[in-house]
Design a protein around this motif. Structure first.
Motif, PDB file in Angstrom:
ATOM      1  N   ARG A  70      86.519  66.703 -10.617  1.00  0.00           N
ATOM      2  CA  ARG A  70      85.325  67.184  -9.934  1.00  0.00           C
ATOM      3  C   ARG A  70      85.034  66.336  -8.712  1.00  0.00           C
ATOM      4  O   ARG A  70      85.247  65.131  -8.716  1.00  0.00           O
ATOM      5  N   ILE A  71      84.498  67.011  -7.712  1.00  0.00           N
ATOM      6  CA  ILE A  71      84.012  66.327  -6.519  1.00  0.00           C
ATOM      7  C   ILE A  71      82.580  66.794  -6.304  1.00  0.00           C
ATOM      8  O   ILE A  71      82.286  67.984  -6.413  1.00  0.00           O
ATOM      9  N   TYR A  72      81.699  65.844  -6.018  1.00  0.00           N
ATOM     10  CA  TYR A  72      80.351  66.230  -5.616  1.00  0.00           C
ATOM     11  C   TYR A  72      79.862  65.233  -4.569  1.00  0.00           C
ATOM     12  O   TYR A  72      80.215  64.067  -4.589  1.00  0.00           O
ATOM     13  N   GLU A  73      79.104  65.754  -3.632  1.00  0.00           N
ATOM     14  CA  GLU A  73      78.566  64.934  -2.552  1.00  0.00           C
ATOM     15  C   GLU A  73      77.049  64.897  -2.668  1.00  0.00           C
ATOM     16  O   GLU A  73      76.431  65.759  -3.296  1.00  0.00           O
TER      17      GLU A  73
ATOM     18  N   TRP B  91      79.071  76.591 -10.634  1.00  0.00           N
ATOM     19  CA  TRP B  91      79.863  76.487  -9.401  1.00  0.00           C
ATOM     20  C   TRP B  91      81.249  75.915  -9.683  1.00  0.00           C
ATOM     21  O   TRP B  91      82.238  76.367  -9.124  1.00  0.00           O
ATOM     22  N   TYR B  92      81.324  74.922 -10.573  1.00  0.00           N
ATOM     23  CA  TYR B  92      82.632  74.379 -10.941  1.00  0.00           C
ATOM     24  C   TYR B  92      83.493  75.461 -11.601  1.00  0.00           C
ATOM     25  O   TYR B  92      84.682  75.584 -11.315  1.00  0.00           O
ATOM     26  N   LYS B  93      82.895  76.256 -12.487  1.00  0.00           N
ATOM     27  CA  LYS B  93      83.641  77.325 -13.165  1.00  0.00           C
ATOM     28  C   LYS B  93      84.172  78.358 -12.177  1.00  0.00           C
ATOM     29  O   LYS B  93      85.204  78.966 -12.407  1.00  0.00           O
ATOM     30  N   LYS B  94      83.449  78.574 -11.082  1.00  0.00           N
ATOM     31  CA  LYS B  94      83.879  79.524 -10.050  1.00  0.00           C
ATOM     32  C   LYS B  94      84.951  78.929  -9.139  1.00  0.00           C
ATOM     33  O   LYS B  94      85.433  79.603  -8.236  1.00  0.00           O
ATOM     34  N   GLY B  95      85.291  77.657  -9.353  1.00  0.00           N
ATOM     35  CA  GLY B  95      86.347  77.029  -8.567  1.00  0.00           C
ATOM     36  C   GLY B  95      85.858  76.245  -7.368  1.00  0.00           C
ATOM     37  O   GLY B  95      86.670  75.806  -6.542  1.00  0.00           O
ATOM     38  N   TYR B  96      84.564  76.041  -7.248  1.00  0.00           N
ATOM     39  CA  TYR B  96      84.011  75.286  -6.131  1.00  0.00           C
ATOM     40  C   TYR B  96      83.825  73.826  -6.517  1.00  0.00           C
ATOM     41  O   TYR B  96      83.567  73.509  -7.668  1.00  0.00           O
ATOM     42  N   GLN B  97      83.943  72.964  -5.532  1.00  0.00           N
ATOM     43  CA  GLN B  97      83.500  71.587  -5.657  1.00  0.00           C
ATOM     44  C   GLN B  97      82.149  71.507  -4.959  1.00  0.00           C
ATOM     45  O   GLN B  97      81.855  72.298  -4.065  1.00  0.00           O
ATOM     46  N   LEU B  98      81.318  70.572  -5.353  1.00  0.00           N
ATOM     47  CA  LEU B  98      79.965  70.483  -4.794  1.00  0.00           C
ATOM     48  C   LEU B  98      79.973  69.641  -3.521  1.00  0.00           C
ATOM     49  O   LEU B  98      79.478  68.521  -3.484  1.00  0.00           O
ATOM     50  N   THR B  99      80.579  70.220  -2.480  1.00  0.00           N
ATOM     51  CA  THR B  99      80.642  69.545  -1.186  1.00  0.00           C
ATOM     52  C   THR B  99      79.859  70.364  -0.162  1.00  0.00           C
ATOM     53  O   THR B  99      79.714  71.582  -0.296  1.00  0.00           O
ATOM     54  N   PHE B 100      79.380  69.683   0.863  1.00  0.00           N
ATOM     55  CA  PHE B 100      78.624  70.378   1.903  1.00  0.00           C
ATOM     56  C   PHE B 100      79.528  71.346   2.661  1.00  0.00           C
ATOM     57  O   PHE B 100      79.097  72.420   3.054  1.00  0.00           O
ATOM     58  N   GLU B 101      80.792  70.987   2.839  1.00  0.00           N
ATOM     59  CA  GLU B 101      81.741  71.874   3.528  1.00  0.00           C
ATOM     60  C   GLU B 101      81.937  73.169   2.741  1.00  0.00           C
ATOM     61  O   GLU B 101      81.899  74.261   3.318  1.00  0.00           O
ATOM     62  N   GLU B 102      82.125  73.082   1.426  1.00  0.00           N
ATOM     63  CA  GLU B 102      82.318  74.297   0.625  1.00  0.00           C
ATOM     64  C   GLU B 102      81.044  75.138   0.588  1.00  0.00           C
ATOM     65  O   GLU B 102      81.103  76.356   0.612  1.00  0.00           O
TER      66      GLU B 102
END
Length: 190
Positions: A109-112, A172-183
Motif C-alpha cells: 500500500r501507498i498513501y500520502e 479504494w485499495y480494493k479498486k486498485g488505487y493507491q491513496l496518492t494525490f496523483e491518482e
C-alpha cells in the motif's frame, strides 16, 4: 530501552473543514511546527502476515527524511488508540526497499498525506489531508493531555474514529488505487 517509550497514544477525527480548527488553534496559542508532505509505503509478505496480526511495517518519506516504522496491534482505551511504535531514521529509501524485496516483503500500500503540524500542551495536533478519504485532525501525546486538548478544541469522544482512514481507504485499495494525490487527480479527471 524503556519499552513504554515505544508506544503512541492518539485519537483521530474526520472533519469537513480546517478553518474553524485553525482559528481555534490560533486563539489558544498552539505553536505551528510547519507543514509536511508524507509518502508512506507499507510492506507485507505474500501471506499478509503483518495485516493479519494488525501490524504495520512502513517506510515513510517526509520532506527530506526517511523513517522506518514498525507498528504493533491497535489497542483501544475508550476513544484513544494505543499501539507499539518503533521508528528508525534511515538515509536511503531505495536501498531499504530492495532489502525488503530480497527478504520476501512486497510493497502492498501507498498513501500520502499533507499535514499542518502544531504543538499544544505537549500534544501534537495534526491537520491532515489523505487522498480519496478526506480531512482529519489527529492528536498524539499523553492520554490526559490529549483529553484536555480535545476539550479546548470542542472535540467529542463519541466522534473519534476507531479506524485509520476508514472503510473509504479499503474500498479504494480494493479498486486498485493507491491513496496518492496523483491518482486522486487522475480519477477526478483534472
Amino acid at each position: 530501552m524503556d519499552s513504554n517509550n515505544n508506544y503512541e497514544i492518539e485519537v483521530k477525527f474526520k472533519v469537513n473543514d480546517f478553518t474553524k480548527l485553525r482559528n481555534d488553534l490560533k486563539k489558544i496559542n498552539a505553536i505551528s511546527n510547519g507543514n509536511t508532505f508524507e509518502q508512506n509505503y507499507c510492506f507485507d509478505d505474500q501471506n499478509f502476515t503483518f495485516k493479519q496480526k494488525d501490524h504495520i511495517l512502513r517506510l515513510r518519506k517526509v520532506n527530506d527524511k526517511v523513517i522506518l516504522t514498525f507498528k504493533g496491534a491497535k489497542e483501544f482505551e475508550g476513544h484513544l488508540k494505543k499501539r507499539e511504535e518503533i521508528e528508525l531514521e534511515l538515509s536511503d529509501f531505495e536501498r531499504m526497499k530492495i532489502i525488503f524485496e530480497r527478504i520476501g516483503l512486497n510493497l502492498r500500500r501507498i498513501y500520502e498525506k499533507k499535514r499542518e503540524n502544531y504543538l499544544l500542551n505537549n500534544v501534537k495536533v495534526i491537520l491532515e489531508i489523505v487522498p480519496f478519504t478526506g480531512k482529519y485532525i489527529e492528536l498524539e501525546g499523553d492520554a490526559e493531555e490529549i483529553n484536555q486538548v480535545m476539550k479546548l478544541l470542542k472535540l467529542k469522544k463519541e466522534d473519534a474514529c476507531d479506524y485509520t482512514y476508514g472503510p473509504e481507504a479499503e474500498e479504494w485499495y480494493k479498486k486498485g488505487y493507491q491513496l496518492t494525490f496523483e491518482e486522486e487527480e487522475k480519477y477526478n479527471g483534472r
